[in-house]
Write a protein that holds these residues in place. Structure first.
Motif, PDB file in Angstrom:
ATOM      1  N   LEU A 133       0.825  -1.212   0.000  1.00 17.11           N
ATOM      2  CA  LEU A 133       0.000   0.000   0.000  1.00 17.11           C
ATOM      3  C   LEU A 133       0.858   1.261   0.000  1.00 17.11           C
ATOM      4  O   LEU A 133       0.540   2.244  -0.670  1.00 17.11           O
ATOM      5  N   ASN A 134       1.945   1.251   0.759  1.00 20.95           N
ATOM      6  CA  ASN A 134       2.806   2.436   0.845  1.00 20.95           C
ATOM      7  C   ASN A 134       3.592   2.687  -0.432  1.00 20.95           C
ATOM      8  O   ASN A 134       3.779   3.825  -0.836  1.00 20.95           O
ATOM      9  N   THR A 135       4.090   1.613  -1.051  1.00 23.11           N
ATOM     10  CA  THR A 135       4.979   1.782  -2.205  1.00 23.11           C
ATOM     11  C   THR A 135       4.233   1.853  -3.524  1.00 23.11           C
ATOM     12  O   THR A 135       4.739   2.425  -4.489  1.00 23.11           O
ATOM     13  N   GLN A 136       3.040   1.239  -3.604  1.00 22.75           N
ATOM     14  CA  GLN A 136       2.259   1.231  -4.849  1.00 22.75           C
ATOM     15  C   GLN A 136       3.149   0.784  -6.014  1.00 22.75           C
ATOM     16  O   GLN A 136       3.176   1.419  -7.066  1.00 22.75           O
ATOM     17  N   GLU A 137       3.885  -0.315  -5.833  1.00 15.78           N
ATOM     18  CA  GLU A 137       4.833  -0.784  -6.848  1.00 15.78           C
ATOM     19  C   GLU A 137       4.123  -1.084  -8.165  1.00 15.78           C
ATOM     20  O   GLU A 137       3.365  -2.046  -8.276  1.00 15.78           O
ATOM     21  N   ASN A 138       4.400  -0.247  -9.154  1.00 16.45           N
ATOM     22  CA  ASN A 138       3.711  -0.332 -10.447  1.00 16.45           C
ATOM     23  C   ASN A 138       3.888  -1.680 -11.131  1.00 16.45           C
ATOM     24  O   ASN A 138       2.944  -2.234 -11.681  1.00 16.45           O
ATOM     25  N   LEU A 139       5.120  -2.201 -11.108  1.00  9.73           N
ATOM     26  CA  LEU A 139       5.389  -3.472 -11.789  1.00  9.73           C
ATOM     27  C   LEU A 139       4.558  -4.590 -11.180  1.00  9.73           C
ATOM     28  O   LEU A 139       3.945  -5.384 -11.891  1.00  9.73           O
ATOM     29  N   ALA A 140       4.519  -4.639  -9.849  1.00  9.64           N
ATOM     30  CA  ALA A 140       3.740  -5.676  -9.167  1.00  9.64           C
ATOM     31  C   ALA A 140       2.254  -5.506  -9.445  1.00  9.64           C
ATOM     32  O   ALA A 140       1.546  -6.475  -9.757  1.00  9.64           O
ATOM     33  N   LEU A 141       1.759  -4.274  -9.346  1.00 10.40           N
ATOM     34  CA  LEU A 141       0.335  -4.029  -9.531  1.00 10.40           C
ATOM     35  C   LEU A 141      -0.102  -4.287 -10.972  1.00 10.40           C
ATOM     36  O   LEU A 141      -1.159  -4.873 -11.209  1.00 10.40           O
ATOM     37  N   SER A 142       0.721  -3.874 -11.932  1.00  9.65           N
ATOM     38  CA  SER A 142       0.342  -4.085 -13.342  1.00  9.65           C
ATOM     39  C   SER A 142       0.369  -5.569 -13.707  1.00  9.65           C
ATOM     40  O   SER A 142      -0.382  -6.006 -14.578  1.00  9.65           O
ATOM     41  N   SER A 143       1.199  -6.355 -13.008  1.00 13.35           N
ATOM     42  CA  SER A 143       1.266  -7.787 -13.318  1.00 13.35           C
ATOM     43  C   SER A 143      -0.019  -8.526 -12.937  1.00 13.35           C
ATOM     44  O   SER A 143      -0.281  -9.625 -13.425  1.00 13.35           O
ATOM     45  N   VAL A 144      -0.822  -7.918 -12.066  1.00 16.69           N
ATOM     46  CA  VAL A 144      -2.125  -8.519 -11.703  1.00 16.69           C
ATOM     47  C   VAL A 144      -3.277  -7.618 -12.150  1.00 16.69           C
ATOM     48  O   VAL A 144      -4.370  -7.660 -11.600  1.00 16.69           O
ATOM     49  N   ASN A 145      -2.984  -6.771 -13.142  1.00 11.78           N
ATOM     50  CA  ASN A 145      -3.984  -5.902 -13.780  1.00 11.78           C
ATOM     51  C   ASN A 145      -4.674  -4.929 -12.823  1.00 11.78           C
ATOM     52  O   ASN A 145      -5.876  -4.695 -12.934  1.00 11.78           O
ATOM     53  N   VAL A 146      -3.904  -4.378 -11.881  1.00 20.43           N
ATOM     54  CA  VAL A 146      -4.439  -3.337 -11.010  1.00 20.43           C
ATOM     55  C   VAL A 146      -4.036  -2.001 -11.614  1.00 20.43           C
ATOM     56  O   VAL A 146      -2.856  -1.721 -11.782  1.00 20.43           O
ATOM     57  N   SER A 147      -5.032  -1.189 -11.970  1.00 20.02           N
ATOM     58  CA  SER A 147      -4.728   0.134 -12.517  1.00 20.02           C
ATOM     59  C   SER A 147      -5.068   1.185 -11.478  1.00 20.02           C
ATOM     60  O   SER A 147      -5.937   0.995 -10.636  1.00 20.02           O
ATOM     61  N   GLY A 148      -4.369   2.309 -11.529  1.00 16.74           N
ATOM     62  CA  GLY A 148      -4.574   3.344 -10.527  1.00 16.74           C
ATOM     63  C   GLY A 148      -3.882   2.981  -9.230  1.00 16.74           C
ATOM     64  O   GLY A 148      -2.925   2.203  -9.210  1.00 16.74           O
ATOM     65  N   HIS A 149      -4.376   3.513  -8.132  1.00 16.35           N
ATOM     66  CA  HIS A 149      -3.750   3.293  -6.828  1.00 16.35           C
ATOM     67  C   HIS A 149      -4.490   2.214  -6.048  1.00 16.35           C
ATOM     68  O   HIS A 149      -5.710   2.208  -5.991  1.00 16.35           O
ATOM     69  N   LEU A 150      -3.708   1.339  -5.470  1.00 13.84           N
ATOM     70  CA  LEU A 150      -4.271   0.297  -4.612  1.00 13.84           C
ATOM     71  C   LEU A 150      -4.629   0.942  -3.276  1.00 13.84           C
ATOM     72  O   LEU A 150      -3.833   1.687  -2.714  1.00 13.84           O
ATOM     73  N   SER A 151      -5.809   0.688  -2.774  1.00 11.27           N
ATOM     74  CA  SER A 151      -6.187   1.251  -1.477  1.00 11.27           C
ATOM     75  C   SER A 151      -6.950   0.215  -0.668  1.00 11.27           C
ATOM     76  O   SER A 151      -7.637  -0.638  -1.221  1.00 11.27           O
ATOM     77  N   GLY A 152      -6.789   0.301   0.626  1.00 11.12           N
ATOM     78  CA  GLY A 152      -7.534  -0.564   1.534  1.00 11.12           C
ATOM     79  C   GLY A 152      -6.855  -1.882   1.807  1.00 11.12           C
ATOM     80  O   GLY A 152      -6.228  -2.486   0.947  1.00 11.12           O
ATOM     81  N   MET A 153      -6.999  -2.301   3.051  1.00 14.46           N
ATOM     82  CA  MET A 153      -6.356  -3.528   3.504  1.00 14.46           C
ATOM     83  C   MET A 153      -6.875  -4.758   2.764  1.00 14.46           C
ATOM     84  O   MET A 153      -6.098  -5.630   2.382  1.00 14.46           O
ATOM     85  N   LEU A 154      -8.173  -4.824   2.537  1.00  7.05           N
ATOM     86  CA  LEU A 154      -8.746  -5.986   1.860  1.00  7.05           C
ATOM     87  C   LEU A 154      -8.180  -6.131   0.451  1.00  7.05           C
ATOM     88  O   LEU A 154      -7.792  -7.231   0.037  1.00  7.05           O
ATOM     89  N   ASN A 155      -8.085  -5.005  -0.275  1.00  6.32           N
ATOM     90  CA  ASN A 155      -7.497  -5.043  -1.608  1.00  6.32           C
ATOM     91  C   ASN A 155      -6.039  -5.457  -1.568  1.00  6.32           C
ATOM     92  O   ASN A 155      -5.567  -6.187  -2.438  1.00  6.32           O
ATOM     93  N   ALA A 156      -5.321  -4.974  -0.548  1.00  4.80           N
ATOM     94  CA  ALA A 156      -3.909  -5.342  -0.414  1.00  4.80           C
ATOM     95  C   ALA A 156      -3.772  -6.836  -0.155  1.00  4.80           C
ATOM     96  O   ALA A 156      -2.911  -7.499  -0.746  1.00  4.80           O
ATOM     97  N   PHE A 157      -4.632  -7.392   0.712  1.00  8.12           N
ATOM     98  CA  PHE A 157      -4.581  -8.830   0.986  1.00  8.12           C
ATOM     99  C   PHE A 157      -4.846  -9.637  -0.284  1.00  8.12           C
ATOM    100  O   PHE A 157      -4.152 -10.612  -0.564  1.00  8.12           O
ATOM    101  N   LYS A 158      -5.842  -9.223  -1.057  1.00 10.76           N
ATOM    102  CA  LYS A 158      -6.166  -9.932  -2.300  1.00 10.76           C
ATOM    103  C   LYS A 158      -5.013  -9.855  -3.287  1.00 10.76           C
ATOM    104  O   LYS A 158      -4.658 -10.843  -3.939  1.00 10.76           O
TER     105      LYS A 158
END
Length: 200
Positions: free
Chosen positions: A124-149
């Protein structure tokens, strides 16, 4: 668990609420500067860029996760320390070895138990683009539940325990030092108070 151990756990948890409210923005900046290929050149540049591009809320995006991690961490930490003291030093004398061992064990147990929350907080703090894009997350990841998923998508169950050994190794000496210094000063101040009363 004794009532005294529970009281110490609650006290540590409550202290964490205020601490994290003040320190969460600093943690966000620190982690962004530590990222591999971090685009930020300084603390000030990081604060300005995050504020301009993501808004003030970015500094508190991980606050609930931080609390969700630190409240259990401190509760487990204090309870384990009190339990270990009960086993190693039941008379609660000043005994440096027992304070060091109890502190190290308390830190290790609390660190291992809360590593999944730390992994989510870091994402959540780093919003690592490479990691997020590899699971098709666009924009900013927010919330604990989303982070767990997202952590589960990235690494399955083992993903929640990435860095657990480093976290435990870091916490053991840290908490051992903190508790031994705390107990030393408590002993010295109490001894000084008793000596002053005796001299009156």
């Amino acid at each position: 668990m004794s009532p005294l151990e529970l009281q110490h756990g609650v006290a540590g948890s409550v202290a964490t609420l205020l601490h994290d409210a003040v320190m969460n923005p600093a943690e966000v900046v620190k982690q962004r500067l530590q990222m591999f290929n971090s685009p930020y050149t300084s603390v000030v540049a990081c604060v300005r860029t995050v504020q301009r591009t993501e808004g003030f809320g970015a500094f508190y995006r991980s606050y609930t996760t931080q609390l969700t991690m630190n409240v259990p961490f401190q509760a487990i930490h204090f309870i384990t320390y009190e339990f270990m003291q009960e086993q190693l030093n039941p008379h609660r004398d000043y005994h440096p070895q027992s304070h060091i061992v109890s502190g190290a064990v308390a830190g290790a147990v609390a660190a291992a138990a809360t590593t999944p929350l730390d992994v989510c907080k870091t994402l959540l703090n780093t919003q690592e683009n490479l990691a997020l894009s590899s699971v098709n997350v666009s924009g900013h990841l927010s919330g604990m539940l989303n982070a767990f998923k997202t952590v589960y998508q990235l690494g399955g169950l083992p993903g929640y325990f990435r860095g657990v050994q480093a976290r435990v190794i870091y916490q053991m000496p840290s908490t051992a030092i903190a508790w031994s210094v705390y107990e030393l000063f408590k002993y010295l101040l109490t001894k000084h108070k008793v000596e002053r009363r005796a001299s009156l």
